[in-house]
Structures are given as structure tokens and as C-alpha cells.
Design a protein around this motif. Structure first.
Motif, mmCIF file in Angstrom:
data_model
loop_
_atom_site.group_PDB
_atom_site.id
_atom_site.type_symbol
_atom_site.label_atom_id
_atom_site.label_comp_id
_atom_site.label_asym_id
_atom_site.label_seq_id
_atom_site.Cartn_x
_atom_site.Cartn_y
_atom_site.Cartn_z
ATOM 1 N N ALA A 105 0.638 -1.542 -0.034
ATOM 2 C CA ALA A 105 -0.152 0.356 0.020
ATOM 3 C C ALA A 105 0.623 1.548 -0.118
ATOM 4 C CB ALA A 105 -1.526 -0.103 1.179
ATOM 5 N N ARG A 106 0.437 1.911 -0.653
ATOM 6 C CA ARG A 106 1.138 3.971 -0.446
ATOM 7 C C ARG A 106 0.450 4.507 0.825
ATOM 8 N NH1 ARG A 106 -2.068 4.076 -4.993
ATOM 9 N NH2 ARG A 106 -3.307 5.570 -4.869
ATOM 10 N N ALA A 107 1.176 5.218 1.219
ATOM 11 C CA ALA A 107 1.166 5.907 2.743
ATOM 12 C C ALA A 107 -0.491 6.256 2.629
ATOM 13 C CB ALA A 107 2.355 7.552 2.837
ATOM 14 N N ASP A 108 -0.835 6.653 1.211
ATOM 15 C CA ASP A 108 -1.861 7.866 1.663
ATOM 16 C C ASP A 108 -3.278 7.198 1.888
ATOM 17 O OD1 ASP A 108 -2.337 7.067 -1.167
ATOM 18 O OD2 ASP A 108 -2.177 8.549 -2.269
ATOM 19 N N GLU A 109 -2.756 5.324 1.673
ATOM 20 C CA GLU A 109 -3.991 3.933 1.844
ATOM 21 C C GLU A 109 -4.283 3.977 3.002
ATOM 22 O OE1 GLU A 109 -4.309 1.969 -2.790
ATOM 23 O OE2 GLU A 109 -1.806 1.506 -1.841
ATOM 24 N N LEU A 110 -3.352 4.808 3.620
ATOM 25 C CA LEU A 110 -3.480 3.776 5.132
ATOM 26 C C LEU A 110 -3.477 5.052 6.090
ATOM 27 C CD1 LEU A 110 -0.441 2.061 4.776
ATOM 28 C CD2 LEU A 110 -2.442 1.295 5.083
ATOM 29 N N ARG A 111 -3.345 4.747 7.225
ATOM 30 C CA ARG A 111 -3.653 5.234 8.625
ATOM 31 C C ARG A 111 -2.823 4.833 10.058
ATOM 32 N NH1 ARG A 111 -8.663 4.864 13.169
ATOM 33 N NH2 ARG A 111 -9.349 3.969 11.847
ATOM 34 N N GLY A 128 -13.584 3.639 14.127
ATOM 35 C CA GLY A 128 -12.751 3.199 12.940
ATOM 36 C C GLY A 128 -14.358 3.423 12.292
ATOM 37 N N MET A 129 -14.815 2.543 11.492
ATOM 38 C CA MET A 129 -15.788 2.801 10.389
ATOM 39 C C MET A 129 -17.019 2.452 11.103
ATOM 40 S SD MET A 129 -17.803 1.104 8.373
ATOM 41 C CE MET A 129 -17.917 -0.354 8.409
ATOM 42 N N PRO A 130 -17.581 1.404 11.982
ATOM 43 C CA PRO A 130 -18.819 1.283 12.496
ATOM 44 C C PRO A 130 -18.762 2.644 13.836
ATOM 45 C CG PRO A 130 -17.236 -0.739 12.650
ATOM 46 C CD PRO A 130 -16.423 0.172 12.151
ATOM 47 N N GLY A 131 -17.862 3.135 14.448
ATOM 48 C CA GLY A 131 -17.480 3.430 14.944
ATOM 49 C C GLY A 131 -18.365 5.817 14.163
ATOM 50 N N MET A 279 -15.663 11.144 5.035
ATOM 51 C CA MET A 279 -13.890 10.959 5.392
ATOM 52 C C MET A 279 -13.659 12.725 6.752
ATOM 53 S SD MET A 279 -13.739 8.129 4.921
ATOM 54 C CE MET A 279 -11.985 7.574 5.809
ATOM 55 N N SER A 280 -14.072 13.286 6.405
ATOM 56 C CA SER A 280 -13.538 14.808 6.813
ATOM 57 C C SER A 280 -14.991 14.621 8.350
ATOM 58 C CB SER A 280 -13.865 15.878 6.070
ATOM 59 O OG SER A 280 -15.078 16.406 5.683
ATOM 60 N N TYR A 281 -14.838 13.917 8.500
ATOM 61 C CA TYR A 281 -15.646 14.237 9.821
ATOM 62 C C TYR A 281 -15.333 12.696 10.536
ATOM 63 C CZ TYR A 281 -20.079 12.996 12.914
ATOM 64 O OH TYR A 281 -20.694 13.441 13.796
ATOM 65 N N TRP A 282 -14.104 11.896 10.470
ATOM 66 C CA TRP A 282 -13.894 10.607 10.659
ATOM 67 C C TRP A 282 -13.002 11.597 12.175
ATOM 68 C CZ3 TRP A 282 -12.702 5.165 8.899
ATOM 69 C CH2 TRP A 282 -13.642 5.188 8.048
ATOM 70 N N PRO A 283 -11.938 12.201 11.832
ATOM 71 C CA PRO A 283 -11.072 12.344 12.723
ATOM 72 C C PRO A 283 -11.201 13.254 14.072
ATOM 73 C CG PRO A 283 -10.233 13.248 10.235
ATOM 74 C CD PRO A 283 -11.238 12.676 10.694
#
Length: 336
Positions: A105-111, A128-131, A279-283
Motif C-alpha cells: 500500500a501507499r502512505a495515502d491509503e493507510l491510517r 473506525g468505520m463502525p464508530g 471522511m473529513s468527519y472521521w478525525p
């Protein structure tokens, strides 16, 4: 490097209920990372209901699988080879790397994950996704207000369990719907919901009515079918419904839903959503939930199957409600 890369493929499109014969476990060579890539040894795989929809050859929000394709899904793993300075060997990461033991994987594909904040497995569940799905659906679509009644189906699951706990923190009455006494007891006694109704009970409708004396202001829908029918009949005026999933419909024939009139007469709002589009909501959501976990306000439960070869069986169990908590597959040890 010893060993092979084990992968799980979709062998054929399921006909009705998913069967183990719809999958194929294969061995491939472990891939080599390219100039801007890392090689990840996957440790945990997330199993989620949305995967069932992608096994059908129909138009949806994401491309469907074709026979021979590897099953997709979120993973947590550790970098074991790196050509990326910001991701040294030993880094724990989360990405959509699929049902396999190793992936590049590339860096931009990972957290990047910090195991000091919470167990790495939580990146596939509550952090993660469920939360994030629970947080966004409840807060952005449901918009709960203190004193309101929030109902969530599949209440003991990875998403539903978080929905109800946040609702309580926001001053609401939280009512869950789950399958079986053990799950309902967990939802009330461990998670702190005000009530949880067993949808398998012969008097489900009567019990649900008694548990919602002020009817329903916010409904977080994970199940669909008859459960949704029962809840819709209890909606208040201007109720808000976050449509997250309809797991009861993923394997069988479409349910002949007759409750649309309740949306009209109650001027209710229903909105479907896909958390990967926000995705901007996740952090912010993850940071807040991590804080709640540290404070002991947010609890979670994991159901872990061992071995990638057992992923199909665990997935089938998930679709029929056999799991208790967030369903994961342990692919390998956290440290080697």
C-alpha cells in the motif's frame, strides 16, 4: 520471508444466503513493495454487512465483485518492509487491504495507529468505520435533543452499541432492539440503555410499545424488514431516521414494506448515508470517542474468529446475527 500470502476470493455470486462454497481460499506469493509503498502484515480483518451487497452483480454505491475477485475489507496490520520514510518498519496501520495476510500500500491509503491510545483492533470497530458511522448518523442526521427517545436496531452490534451510548450521553432515552436475551441484557446492563427489546419475542410489538411511551423521535436503522415496520408505527411528528443498513434483506427476498404512510403523516425525515463519503468527519469523531473510552463512558465488545480460512464462516454468522459485538478475524499475532 517465509510463507505465502493467503487470500480469500469470491468464487461465485451467492444465490440467496451466502454459503462457504461461494468462497475460495488460495495461496499466492507475498508481494514486494514498490518505490513508494510498504508491505503490511495484516493482523485483524473486519467483517461488515456491506460486504454482502458487493457480492451481488447489481448497481450500488460501489463496484460489485466478480467471480475470482478477492474479498475487500478493512484491516489492521504492521509494516514489515518499507520504502516510505514516514512509515518505518513496525508501524501499525489501518487500511482497506482486503481478505489477505499480506498487502502492499501507499502512505495515502493507510491510517497510522498509536497502540498507546487504544488496542489496535478498535481501529476496525469503535474507533473506525463502525464508530464513525454511529457518530455521524446519530449526530448529523438524527440530531438528538435532550429528553427525546432514540431507538436503534442491532443494538448490541458494532454500530448500534455506540449509537445508544452516545444517545445517553446526550441526555436521551435509548431503546435498543436486538436478538435474544443475552444480547438485550448486555445492552441494558453493560451499555446502559434504558431498554432493549428482543425482536424474536412473540410479543415484540407489545414490548416495544411499552418501552417507547413517548413514541420515537430518532431511529437509527440497521436491520430493515418487520423491525422497521414496527418502529415506523411509533414515530413522532418530525422524527429523524438515519438509514444505515437493512441486514435482514441482504440474503433473501425484498420485504413488502407497508409503513411509508408513517413518514408522511409524521412529516418524518429519512436519510440514507455511506460513511466513506464523509471522511473529513472521521478525525473529530474518533478523537471524541477515544476520549470517552479513556473516561470509561464508551464501552465496546469484540467477537474474534481465528484464522483467515475461517473468515467465510464468521461472515455467514454475522449475516445471521450469530456474532456478539464487532466481528473480527485474527489473521496473525500482534507482534512477531
Amino acid at each position: 520471508m517465509p510463507g505465502k500470502n493467503i487470500q480469500v476470493l469470491m468464487k461465485q455470486h451467492p444465490q440467496g444466503w451466502v454459503k462457504e462454497e461461494d468462497f475460495e481460499v488460495v495461496e499466492r506469493e507475498i508481494p514486494k513493495p514498490g518505490p513508494d509503498q510498504v508491505l503490511v502484515r495484516n493482523i485483524y480483518l473486519s467483517l461488515d454487512p456491506y460486504m454482502r451487497g458487493r457480492m451481488d452483480p447489481v448497481r450500488s454505491y460501489a463496484a460489485h465483485l466478480n467471480p475470482g475477485d478477492m474479498m475487500g475489507g478493512g484491516t489492521v496490520g504492521q509494516v514489515i518492509e518499507s520504502n516510505v520514510a514516514s512509515l518505518p518498519v513496525g508501524t501499525y496501520v489501518n487500511g482497506m487491504l482486503g481478505w489477505q495476510a499480506y498487502a502492499t500500500a501507499r502512505a495515502d491509503e493507510l491510517r497510522v495507529l498509536d497502540p498507546k491510545i487504544a488496542p489496535i483492533s478498535t481501529a476496525l470497530g469503535v474507533l473506525g468505520m463502525p464508530g464513525c458511522t454511529a457518530h455521524y448518523g446519530l449526530m448529523e442526521i438524527g440530531q438528538p435533543k435532550p429528553g427525546e427517545t432514540v431507538v436503534v436496531s442491532a443494538a448490541s452490534g458494532a454500530v448500534g452499541s455506540v449509537v445508544g451510548q452516545i444517545a445517553k450521553m446526550k441526555g436521551c432515552r435509548a431503546v435498543g432492539i436486538a436478538g435474544g436475551k443475552a444480547k438485550c441484557d448486555y445492552v441494558v446492563n453493560e451499555l446502559g440503555f434504558d431498554a432493549c427489546i428482543d425482536y424474536k419475542a412473540s410479543d415484540f410489538k407489545e414490548r416495544f410499545k411499552a418501552a417507547t411511551p413517548d413514541r420515537v423521535d430518532v431511529y437509527f436503522e440497521n436491520v430493515g424488514g418487520e423491525v422497521m415496520e414496527v418502529v415506523f408505527a411509533r414515530l413522532n411528528a418530525f422524527a429523524r431516521i438515519a438509514l444505515c443498513g437493512i441486514i435482514s434483506q441482504y440474503n433473501g427476498q425484498p420485504y413488502a414494506f407497508t409503513g411509508m404512510r408513517h413518514l408522511l403523516v409524521n412529516r418524518a425525515k429519512l436519510q440514507g448515508f455511506i460513511i466513506s463519503e464523509h471522511m473529513s468527519y472521521w478525525p473529530g469523531a474518533i478523537a471524541e470517542m477515544a476520549g470517552w473510552i479513556k473516561q470509561g463512558k464508551l464501552k465496546y465488545r469484540e467477537d474474534i474468529a481465528d484464522g483467515l480460512q475461517n473468515a467465510p464462516q464468521a461472515f455467514i454468522g454475522l449475516l445471521s446475527g450469530k456474532n456478539f459485538g464487532k466481528q473480527l478475524v485474527r489473521i496473525g499475532p500482534e507482534t512477531v
